[in-house]
Design a protein around this motif. Structure first.
Motif, mmCIF file in Angstrom:
data_model
loop_
_atom_site.group_PDB
_atom_site.id
_atom_site.type_symbol
_atom_site.label_atom_id
_atom_site.label_comp_id
_atom_site.label_asym_id
_atom_site.label_seq_id
_atom_site.Cartn_x
_atom_site.Cartn_y
_atom_site.Cartn_z
ATOM 1 N N HIS A 60 15.788 11.515 22.785
ATOM 2 C CA HIS A 60 15.482 11.652 21.348
ATOM 3 C C HIS A 60 14.483 10.565 20.967
ATOM 4 O O HIS A 60 14.866 9.482 20.544
ATOM 5 C CB HIS A 60 16.780 11.524 20.542
ATOM 6 N N LYS A 152 14.957 22.038 17.785
ATOM 7 C CA LYS A 152 15.481 20.988 16.895
ATOM 8 C C LYS A 152 15.388 21.470 15.464
ATOM 9 O O LYS A 152 14.340 21.956 15.051
ATOM 10 C CB LYS A 152 14.640 19.717 17.079
ATOM 11 N N PHE A 154 16.387 20.482 11.253
ATOM 12 C CA PHE A 154 16.758 19.478 10.258
ATOM 13 C C PHE A 154 17.477 20.186 9.115
ATOM 14 O O PHE A 154 16.969 21.189 8.605
ATOM 15 C CB PHE A 154 15.511 18.790 9.691
ATOM 16 N N HIS A 184 19.816 17.669 13.057
ATOM 17 C CA HIS A 184 19.900 16.502 12.160
ATOM 18 C C HIS A 184 20.829 16.901 11.021
ATOM 19 O O HIS A 184 20.494 17.776 10.219
ATOM 20 C CB HIS A 184 18.518 16.125 11.622
ATOM 21 N N HIS A 240 22.015 11.585 16.388
ATOM 22 C CA HIS A 240 22.209 10.286 15.705
ATOM 23 C C HIS A 240 23.444 10.218 14.803
ATOM 24 O O HIS A 240 23.335 10.021 13.598
ATOM 25 C CB HIS A 240 20.954 9.884 14.935
ATOM 26 N N ASP A 316 16.071 7.395 19.045
ATOM 27 C CA ASP A 316 15.425 7.962 17.847
ATOM 28 C C ASP A 316 14.210 7.117 17.485
ATOM 29 O O ASP A 316 13.929 6.852 16.310
ATOM 30 C CB ASP A 316 16.397 8.071 16.666
HETATM 31 ZN ZN ZN Z 1 16.990 13.216 12.689
#
Ligand code: ZN
Ligand code: DUC
Ligand code: ZN
Length: 485
Positions: A60, A152, A154, A184, A240, A316
């Motif tokens: 990441h 990915k 969000f 996320h 995260h 990250d």
């Molecule tokens: Zn993120």
């Protein structure tokens, strides 16, 4: 001609399940032998007193990410490679953007070209911000054929976020095409509602970033992300994780047999919200999302690591400098916290912090360090057995650690393009003193020496982690429905 190109002699080799004192013989960039003695090698590295660990796999990191306004993250693939090697990392998975209204294939081609200039072995996640039929059904299958096996999404940020309907569409497409989905997890509406109230109350400094996104907004989104993934029967990875209450959602789902995994990052083990309350604009150096919590939360996150609920630690890494007007201060030093770009650099600091806070302080074993930093991320993203472990046949990616070396972290040691490290001044015990990438010594005592353009793209095929469980709700598989008649 020597039997081996390189021998690493006399070190303690540590794998995910144990340690043994042996030599490592390398031929053609791969580990060719683990033996009591490797005598006949063209190059020899003496590793007495050192730990020989797999090179770190950081799944990441944001590197050289282009934005629709023409700007690009400050960290290039070249500078990121130097930074990664300095910190004992040899492979990364980073992000191809999708800009709303655009496709993904042209961004992928552009990103391949950028990454090819670096020295790190790399693979990609494809960000999906606009899940149209054309993108999901025509372009994503072509990316999968290229070896991109993760999407990915969000659940917050205006330019990036998907609503539940969009997220479901991505989950279902991932099911059909064979990808893992990384998420996320923060509730966008809840954050927006709190931001409005904070700004109205004149509470606009960097520390209020944490006030806008307390743990409950992460917990709610984590719960929802998992529930919808369960509905679709699609494996996901929660990025995260900053707090125990979000990790508990993962633990509960894992106990039900759901294929969900969670990672955390050093910022959730070593930074706190109080760092964002430093004088003036200094707090901007720590603004990332989710926000850093407090020391009690660090303890709870460590517990989640020891329980195996969180089984990877990524950086990250984000390339926004503190000075100048392109990074943290792009909207000025008096701008409200909402104008500070989210993200902090951590490529080089990731492993020394995890080693020192984890192994040196007795919180985790060396074997768990290897699993968290290399083996598990490599397996979860389909990079194993080539990456993430010291085994015959694997790429010879190694990091030699001096477990007793004490180092005060400084920006110069990070060797990145960013002008600060949020970990400035922290003392760590344990340090990578030599890094080997595919059999080549690319860092020795902090000096990085690797030819630009030597990093390789790592295509990924199908693998077990991304296979659905085969338990669609009510036995009706809405991701691949039969057609009537
Ligand atoms: Zn993120
Ligand atoms: N948060 C993200 O979601 N991405 C980049 C960095 C950050 O802090
Ligand atoms: Zn990120």
């Amino acid at each position: 001609m020597a039997e081996y190109d390189l021998a690493v002699r006399g070190g303690t080799v540590v794998g995910p399940f144990g340690a043994s004192r042996c030599d490592v013989g390398v031929r053609g960039g791969r580990i060719a032998a683990l033996a009591e003695r490797i005598a006949d090698a063209a190059e020899v590295v003496e590793a007495d007193g050192l730990l020989v660990l797999p090179g770190g796999v950081d799944t990441h990191c944001h590197i050289e990410e282009p934005a629709p306004d023409g700007s690009v993250h400050e960290e290039s693939f070249r500078t990121a490679s130097a930074s990664a090697f300095a910190g004992g990392t040899t492979s990364v998975v980073c992000f191809v953007p999708q800009w709303k209204g655009g496709g993904v294939l042209e961004r992928y081609e552009d990103y391949r070209r950028r990454a090819a200039d670096g020295m790190l072995d790399h693979s990609f996640h494809q960000i999906i911000t606009d899940p149209t039929d054309a993108v999901l059904e025509e372009e994503v299958p072509r990316l999968v054929a290229e070896g991109v096996r993760s999407l990915k999404v969000f659940l917050t940020y205006d330019a990036l976020r998907l609503d539940d309907a969009g997220y479901l569409r991505v989950l279902a497409a991932a099911r059909r095409h064979g990808c893992l989905v990384a998420v996320h997890c923060e509730n966008d509406a809840a954050i927006g509602w709190r931001i409005e109230a904070l700004l109205r109350a004149g509470l606009t400094s960097p520390k209020h970033h944490a006030w806008a996104r307390p743990p409950v907004v992460e917990r709610e989104a984590t719960h929802r992300a998992i529930a919808l993934a369960e509905l679709v029967d699609q494996p996901i990875h929660v990025f995260h994780v900053s707090c125990a209450e979000a990790a508990e959602e993962i633990a509960r789902a894992q106990a039900r047999g759901v294929k969900v995994w969670g990672e955390t990052c050093p910022q959730y083990l070593a930074l706190t919200a109080a760092d964002m309350d430093r004088p003036g604009f200094e707090g901007a150096k720590f603004v990332c999302s989710p926000a850093p919590r407090d020391e009690a939360e660090h303890g709870r996150v460590w517990d989640m690591i020891r329980r195996g609920v969180l089984d990877g630690v990524s950086s990250d890494h984000c390339g926004f400098s503190f000075g100048g007007n392109a990074g943290k201060a792009r909207e000025g030093r008096d701008a409200p916290f909402t104008a500070i770009p989210n993200g902090i650099p951590g490529l080089a600091a990731r492993l020394p912090l995890l080693f020192s806070e984890g192994v040196s302080k007795g919180r985790i074993t060396l074997e768990r360090f290897v699993r968290l930093s290399a083996t598990n991320p490599a397996q979860l993203y389909g990079l194993g057995p080539r990456k993430g472990a010291i085994a015959v046949g694997a790429d010879a990616d190694l990091a030699l650690w001096d477990p007793t070396k004490r180092v005060r972290l400084s920006n110069a040691l990070m060797q990145h393009a960013i002008d600060y490290t949020p970990y400035e001044g922290m003392e760590v015990t344990g340090w990578p003193v030599l890094t080997v990438r595919r059999g080549e010594v690319v860092m020795r005592d902090g000096a990085v020496r690797a030819e630009p353009g030597t990093g390789r793209f790592l295509p990924r095929g199908p693998y077990d982690f991304i296979a659905p469980r085969g338990v669609p709700a009510n036995g009706f598989d809405a991701a691949t429905p039969p057609t009537a008649g």
